[in-house]
Design an enzyme around this catalytic site. Structure first.
Site, PDB file in Angstrom:
ATOM      1  N   GLY A  12       0.794  -1.378  -0.072  1.00  0.00           N
ATOM      2  CA  GLY A  12       0.094  -0.489   0.155  1.00  0.00           C
ATOM      3  C   GLY A  12       0.599   1.119  -0.332  1.00  0.00           C
ATOM      4  O   GLY A  12       0.448   2.727   0.501  1.00  0.00           O
ATOM      5  N   SER A  13       2.175   1.143  -0.790  1.00  0.00           N
ATOM      6  CA  SER A  13       3.181   2.193  -0.716  1.00  0.00           C
ATOM      7  C   SER A  13       2.475   3.279  -1.789  1.00  0.00           C
ATOM      8  O   SER A  13       2.253   4.541  -1.485  1.00  0.00           O
ATOM      9  CB  SER A  13       4.491   2.000  -0.660  1.00  0.00           C
ATOM     10  OG  SER A  13       4.969   1.702  -1.859  1.00  0.00           O
ATOM     11  N   ASN A  14       2.299   3.062  -2.744  1.00  0.00           N
ATOM     12  CA  ASN A  14       1.303   3.721  -4.078  1.00  0.00           C
ATOM     13  C   ASN A  14      -0.512   4.471  -3.097  1.00  0.00           C
ATOM     14  O   ASN A  14      -0.969   5.555  -2.819  1.00  0.00           O
ATOM     15  CB  ASN A  14       0.890   3.171  -5.336  1.00  0.00           C
ATOM     16  CG  ASN A  14       1.874   2.786  -5.910  1.00  0.00           C
ATOM     17  OD1 ASN A  14       2.360   4.411  -6.585  1.00  0.00           O
ATOM     18  ND2 ASN A  14       2.736   2.206  -5.599  1.00  0.00           N
ATOM     19  N   ASN A 102      -5.200   1.096 -13.622  1.00  0.00           N
ATOM     20  CA  ASN A 102      -4.804   0.216 -12.660  1.00  0.00           C
ATOM     21  C   ASN A 102      -3.439   0.935 -13.574  1.00  0.00           C
ATOM     22  O   ASN A 102      -2.913   1.198 -14.103  1.00  0.00           O
ATOM     23  CB  ASN A 102      -5.059  -0.860 -13.186  1.00  0.00           C
ATOM     24  CG  ASN A 102      -3.995  -2.063 -12.599  1.00  0.00           C
ATOM     25  OD1 ASN A 102      -3.965  -2.349 -11.905  1.00  0.00           O
ATOM     26  ND2 ASN A 102      -2.786  -3.312 -13.472  1.00  0.00           N
ATOM     27  N   HIS A 104       0.722  -0.657 -13.667  1.00  0.00           N
ATOM     28  CA  HIS A 104       1.324  -1.666 -13.738  1.00  0.00           C
ATOM     29  C   HIS A 104       3.102  -1.604 -13.749  1.00  0.00           C
ATOM     30  O   HIS A 104       3.308  -0.508 -14.471  1.00  0.00           O
ATOM     31  CB  HIS A 104       0.921  -2.451 -15.231  1.00  0.00           C
ATOM     32  CG  HIS A 104       1.858  -4.251 -15.507  1.00  0.00           C
ATOM     33  ND1 HIS A 104       0.961  -4.965 -14.227  1.00  0.00           N
ATOM     34  CD2 HIS A 104       3.108  -4.049 -15.787  1.00  0.00           C
ATOM     35  CE1 HIS A 104       2.088  -6.059 -14.444  1.00  0.00           C
ATOM     36  NE2 HIS A 104       3.161  -5.488 -15.950  1.00  0.00           N
TER      37      HIS A 104
HETATM   38  C1  GAR Z   1       3.334  -1.832  -7.481  1.00  0.00           C
HETATM   39  O1  GAR Z   1       4.212  -1.725  -7.817  1.00  0.00           O
HETATM   40  C2  GAR Z   1       2.356  -1.991  -8.853  1.00  0.00           C
HETATM   41  O2  GAR Z   1       2.494  -1.709  -9.937  1.00  0.00           O
HETATM   42  C3  GAR Z   1       2.430  -3.212  -9.348  1.00  0.00           C
HETATM   43  O3  GAR Z   1       2.549  -3.218  -7.147  1.00  0.00           O
HETATM   44  C4  GAR Z   1       2.807  -2.636  -6.381  1.00  0.00           C
HETATM   45  C5  GAR Z   1       2.437  -2.381  -5.775  1.00  0.00           C
HETATM   46  O4  GAR Z   1       3.176  -1.669  -4.378  1.00  0.00           O
HETATM   47  N1  GAR Z   1       0.869  -3.419  -9.324  1.00  0.00           N
HETATM   48  C6  GAR Z   1       1.238  -4.654 -10.038  1.00  0.00           C
HETATM   49  O5  GAR Z   1       1.809  -5.529 -10.388  1.00  0.00           O
HETATM   50  C7  GAR Z   1      -0.520  -5.342 -10.438  1.00  0.00           C
HETATM   51  N2  GAR Z   1      -0.303  -6.149 -11.617  1.00  0.00           N
HETATM   52  P1  GAR Z   1       2.598  -1.009  -3.415  1.00  0.00           P
HETATM   53  O6  GAR Z   1       1.745  -2.134  -2.257  1.00  0.00           O
HETATM   54  O7  GAR Z   1       3.518  -0.682  -2.109  1.00  0.00           O
HETATM   55  O8  GAR Z   1       1.493   0.498  -3.508  1.00  0.00           O
END
Ligand code: GAR
Length: 188
Positions: A12-14, A102, A104
Site C-alpha cells: 500500500g505504499s502507492n 490500474n 502496472h
Molecule cells: C506496485 O509496484 C504496482 O505497480 C504493482 O504492485 C505494486 C504495489 O506496491 N501492481 C501490479 O503488479 C499489478 N499487476 P505498493 O503496495 O507498495 O503500492
C-alpha cells in the site's frame, strides 16, 4: 468535490502516497480503500492515515453484489487499482465505464498478464537483461493488464542493478506520476 476509491492487495505504499498527495486538496477526497487481504500492510497504513479500509473475500467479490454495492454507495469519480492483484468482475467494469484505472510496474505489453506482478516483473526484467523498464497506467478491462494505455514512463536499467534496485526505480516513477495522472483524469 471528486471522490476516488482505491483498491490494494499489498504494502500500500502507492495508497499512502496518493492519500498524502491529495490530503490538503479541496477538490478531491479518498472515499475509501478496499482490500482483498485482511493482513496486508495497506490495512495498517489506512489505520494511521485515518482512511476507511474495507476487506472483502473472493466470494463477496465474484459471487455477490456486495463490493459493487459498496462502490455504488461511495459513488466514485475514479476507481484506482494501486497494487490490486485480482481481476475486476465484469459487472463492476460495466457499471463504471472508463472510470477504473490500474498501475502496472512495467512497460506493457511487456511483462503483463496473470502472475506478472510486483517483484516477479522486476525479476523477469533483470533476467532478460532489459536496458529499460518503467510504469504503465491503463484503463481496466476484463483481461489482466490489457486495457487502453493512459501513460507510460521509463527508467534505465543498468546491468548491475539488483531486483530491489529496479523495484525502487519503478516505485519512484509510480510515486511521481500516479497522483498526477489521477489529477489529470479528474480534471482537477
Ligand atoms: C506496485 O509496484 C504496482 O505497480 C504493482 O504492485 C505494486 C504495489 O506496491 N501492481 C501490479 O503488479 C499489478 N499487476 P505498493 O503496495 O507498495 O503500492
Amino acid at each position: 468535490m471528486k471522490h476516488i476509491v482505491l483498491f490494494a492487495s499489498g504494502s500500500g505504499s502507492n495508497v499512502e502516497n496518493i492519500v498524502r498527495h491529495f490530503q490538503d486538496n479541496r477538490n478531491v477526497t479518498v472515499a475509501g480503500v478496499l482490500t482483498n487481504k485482511r493482513d496486508a500492510k495497506v490495512v495498517d497504513r489506512c489505520n494511521y492515515l485515518n482512511i476507511s479500509c474495507l476487506y472483502f473475500n473472493k466470494t463477496a467479490f465474484y459471487s455477490t453484489d456486495c463490493v459493487l454495492g459498496i462502490l455504488k454507495s461511495l459513488n466514485p469519480d475514479l476507481i484506482v487499482l494501486a497494487g490490486f492483484l485480482w481481476k475486476m468482475p465484469k459487472k463492476i467494469i460495466d457499471h463504471f465505464p472508463m472510470k477504473i484505472i490500474n498501475i502496472h510496474p512495467a512497460l506493457l505489453p511487456k511483462y503483463g498478464g496473470k502472475g506478472m506482478y510486483g517483484s516477479h516483473v522486476h525479476q523477469a526484467v533483470k533476467h532478460n537483461g532489459e536496458i529499460e523498464t518503467g510504469i504503465t497506467i491503463h484503463y481496466v478491462n476484463e483481461n489482466y493488464d490489457e486495457g487502453a494505455i493512459i501513460l507510460q514512463e521509463k527508467t534505465k536499467v543498468h546491468p548491475n542493478d539488483s531486483v530491489d534496485a529496479i523495484a525502487e526505480k519503478v516505485h519512484e516513477l509510480e510515486y511521481e506520476h500516479f497522483p498526477k495522472a489521477i489529477s489529470k483524469l479528474l480534471n482537477i
